[in-house]
Design an enzyme around this catalytic site. Structure first.
Site, PDB file in Angstrom:
ATOM      1  N   TYR A  24      55.387 -53.348  -3.480  1.00 42.61           N
ATOM      2  CA  TYR A  24      56.379 -54.424  -3.452  1.00 42.61           C
ATOM      3  C   TYR A  24      57.756 -53.940  -3.888  1.00 42.61           C
ATOM      4  O   TYR A  24      58.771 -54.510  -3.513  1.00 42.61           O
ATOM      5  CB  TYR A  24      55.957 -55.565  -4.381  1.00 42.61           C
ATOM      6  CG  TYR A  24      54.993 -56.547  -3.777  1.00 42.61           C
ATOM      7  CD1 TYR A  24      53.711 -56.166  -3.414  1.00 42.61           C
ATOM      8  CD2 TYR A  24      55.356 -57.870  -3.591  1.00 42.61           C
ATOM      9  CE1 TYR A  24      52.831 -57.071  -2.867  1.00 42.61           C
ATOM     10  CE2 TYR A  24      54.475 -58.792  -3.050  1.00 42.61           C
ATOM     11  CZ  TYR A  24      53.215 -58.385  -2.697  1.00 42.61           C
ATOM     12  OH  TYR A  24      52.337 -59.283  -2.161  1.00 42.61           O
TER      13      TYR A  24
ATOM     14  N   LYS B 125      41.924 -48.149  -4.455  1.00 43.08           N
ATOM     15  CA  LYS B 125      41.542 -47.456  -3.217  1.00 43.08           C
ATOM     16  C   LYS B 125      41.642 -45.962  -3.512  1.00 43.08           C
ATOM     17  O   LYS B 125      42.344 -45.204  -2.834  1.00 43.08           O
ATOM     18  CB  LYS B 125      42.465 -47.910  -2.068  1.00 43.08           C
ATOM     19  CG  LYS B 125      42.049 -47.439  -0.684  1.00 43.08           C
ATOM     20  CD  LYS B 125      40.822 -48.126  -0.130  1.00 43.08           C
ATOM     21  CE  LYS B 125      40.396 -47.468   1.177  1.00 43.08           C
ATOM     22  NZ  LYS B 125      39.139 -48.043   1.721  1.00 43.08           N
TER      23      LYS B 125
ATOM     24  N   ASP C 270      38.164 -52.630  -0.505  1.00 39.48           N
ATOM     25  CA  ASP C 270      37.464 -53.178   0.665  1.00 39.48           C
ATOM     26  C   ASP C 270      36.100 -53.733   0.253  1.00 39.48           C
ATOM     27  O   ASP C 270      35.708 -54.841   0.647  1.00 39.48           O
ATOM     28  CB  ASP C 270      37.345 -52.132   1.799  1.00 39.48           C
ATOM     29  CG  ASP C 270      36.883 -50.754   1.323  1.00 39.48           C
ATOM     30  OD1 ASP C 270      36.770 -50.535   0.094  1.00 39.48           O
ATOM     31  OD2 ASP C 270      36.626 -49.889   2.183  1.00 39.48           O
TER      32      ASP C 270
ATOM     33  N   ASP D 112      44.124 -64.763  -3.153  1.00 43.67           N
ATOM     34  CA  ASP D 112      44.017 -65.798  -2.102  1.00 43.67           C
ATOM     35  C   ASP D 112      42.553 -65.954  -1.692  1.00 43.67           C
ATOM     36  O   ASP D 112      42.057 -67.064  -1.495  1.00 43.67           O
ATOM     37  CB  ASP D 112      44.839 -65.422  -0.853  1.00 43.67           C
ATOM     38  CG  ASP D 112      46.256 -66.001  -0.871  1.00 43.67           C
ATOM     39  OD1 ASP D 112      46.837 -66.115  -1.970  1.00 43.67           O
ATOM     40  OD2 ASP D 112      46.785 -66.327   0.216  1.00 43.67           O
TER      41      ASP D 112
END
Ligand code: NAD
Ligand code: IPM
Ligand code: MN
Length: 356
Positions: free
Chosen positions: A142, A191, A223, A251
């Site tokens: 970000y 990750k 994942d 979310d």
């Protein structure tokens, strides 16, 4: 006591849900003898329209001079074609950074009355869900270098994920401290099988873990974590993760609890000042229709009472009023199911206040 609250209603459904939350705050003030001094400021699309930029300096100054910030949501199709640094979302990233709010707490709790609203099978959620997602908020992709360039193959664009040891250490501490106060289980999500920044993340989290022998630390690739959240969400207590992974996983976690309209958040830094907002966006598809669920914003108010204002009894009162309203069967459209009573944004706010 007297508290100074900065209010950033924002765009879309923002002003509607914040309006309901502010009436709850007013009621809390009356009941418990506090005075909340509210100062409204512009951030997001509304600031672009009025001042030409998403985050005026005056808004930052107002936020800094108060005890806490309540935010609705920003963004919308009207501003989607502006250059990145002038978009409403840039204002949101800007205020998080300006206030040093590096830790974002997003609690995903399934309320007993809302099990019907969850898309998961009842046997998967029968023992309840209570997950705290801790999202790093002022670093990573970000805030990394991004841009466009010409390559031999034509135009290209890039965004960079970078984390320093210091950034990982401070958010990891928040993760362990939070786990200590809860179920003492911390799942760090990364990750590390691909990304170097994730390998440093994992290494530093392991180092910080040495100071927290009581906390059971595990690691999971993002994942797999996305899959495990729907396979068996009850396995998670505290999830610690990066800015972008936390955005996505929260979310997903919200929907497990019935709706994104249920999830509040607290953004915290080194001091007491915090920013409180629902995790959802400005929902342009339902803006101005009295359909938005105000509960995530009202629960954010409860988090504000708890984390910035040291008013735990007031926070409990807000949260338990919401539980009772849900138990009585009142639902906005996003959490409605057979046999429940459908209400709009304003009516939901009114019923919650009546319950208080
Ligand atoms: P969104 O969260 O606004 O909406 C996604 C879906 O969830 C929509 O169908 C919406 O109607 C529904 N929804 C969201 N909140 C709801 C609520 N309280 N009650 C009932 N339904 C609700 O995400 P999006 O559509 O991807 O983004 C819309 C805009 O919001 C974009 O401009 C985006 O950048 C912005 N956004 C802002 C924030 C923020 O200000 N913190 C967060 C996310 C997205
Ligand atoms: C959120 C939002 C923001 C984010 C956007 C609007 C910048 O999705 O608060 O979850 O990605 O942090
Ligand atoms: Mn998001």
């Amino acid at each position: 006591m007297n508290y100074k609250i900065t209010v950033l209603p924002g765009d879309g459904i923002g002003p509607d849900i914040v309006g309901e939350a502010l009436q709850v705050l007013e009621l809390i003030g009356e009941r418990y003898g506090h005075s909340f001094q509210l100062t409204e400021a512009d951030m997001g699309g509304v600031a672009i329209d009025k001042h030409g930029i998403p985050l005026p300096q005056a808004t930052i100054d107002t936020c800094k001079s108060g005890d806490a910030v309540l935010l609705g949501a920003v963004g919308g199709p009207k501003w989607d074609t502006l250059p990145g640094h002038l978009r409403p979302e840039a204002g949101l990233l800007g205020i998080r950074a300006a206030l040093g709010l590096y830790a974002n707490l997003r609690p995903a709790v399934i309320y007993g009355a809302l099990k019907e609203a969850s898309p998961l099978k009842s046997e998967i959620i029968s023992n309840g869900i209570d997950i705290m997602v801790i999202r790093e908020l002022t670093g990573g992709i970000y805030f990394g270098k991004r841009g466009r360039l010409e390559t031999e193959g034509g135009e290209a664009a890039y965004d960079t994920e970078m984390y320093s040891r210091a950034e990982i250490t401070r958010i990891a501490k928040v993760g362990f401290e939070t786990a200590l106060k809860r179920g003492k289980r911390l799942m760090s999500v990364d990750k590390a099988n691909v990304l170097e920044s994730s390998r440093l993340w994992r290494q530093v989290v392991e180092e910080v873990a040495k100071d927290y022998p009581e906390v059971a630390l595990s690691h999971m690739y993002v994942d797999n974590a996305a899959m495990q959240l729907v396979r068996n969400p009850a396995q998670f207590d505290v999830i610690l993760t990066s800015n972008i992974f936390g955005d996505i996983l929260s979310d997903e976690a919200s929907m497990i609890t019935g709706s994104i309209g249920m999830l509040p958040s607290a953004s915290l830094g080194a001091g007491k000042l915090g920013l409180y907002e629902p995790i959802h966006g400005s929902a342009p598809d339902i803006a101005g229709q009295d359909k938005a669920n105000p509960i995530a914003t009202i629960l954010s108010l409860a988090m504000m009472c708890r984390y910035s204002l040291d008013l735990p009894a007031e926070a409990d009162a807000i949260e338990s009023a919401i539980v009772r309203v849900l138990d009585k069967g009142y639902r906005t459209g996003d959490i409605a199911s057979a046999g429940t009573t459908l209400v709009g944004t304003k009516e939901m706010g009114r019923i919650i206040r009546a319950e208080l």
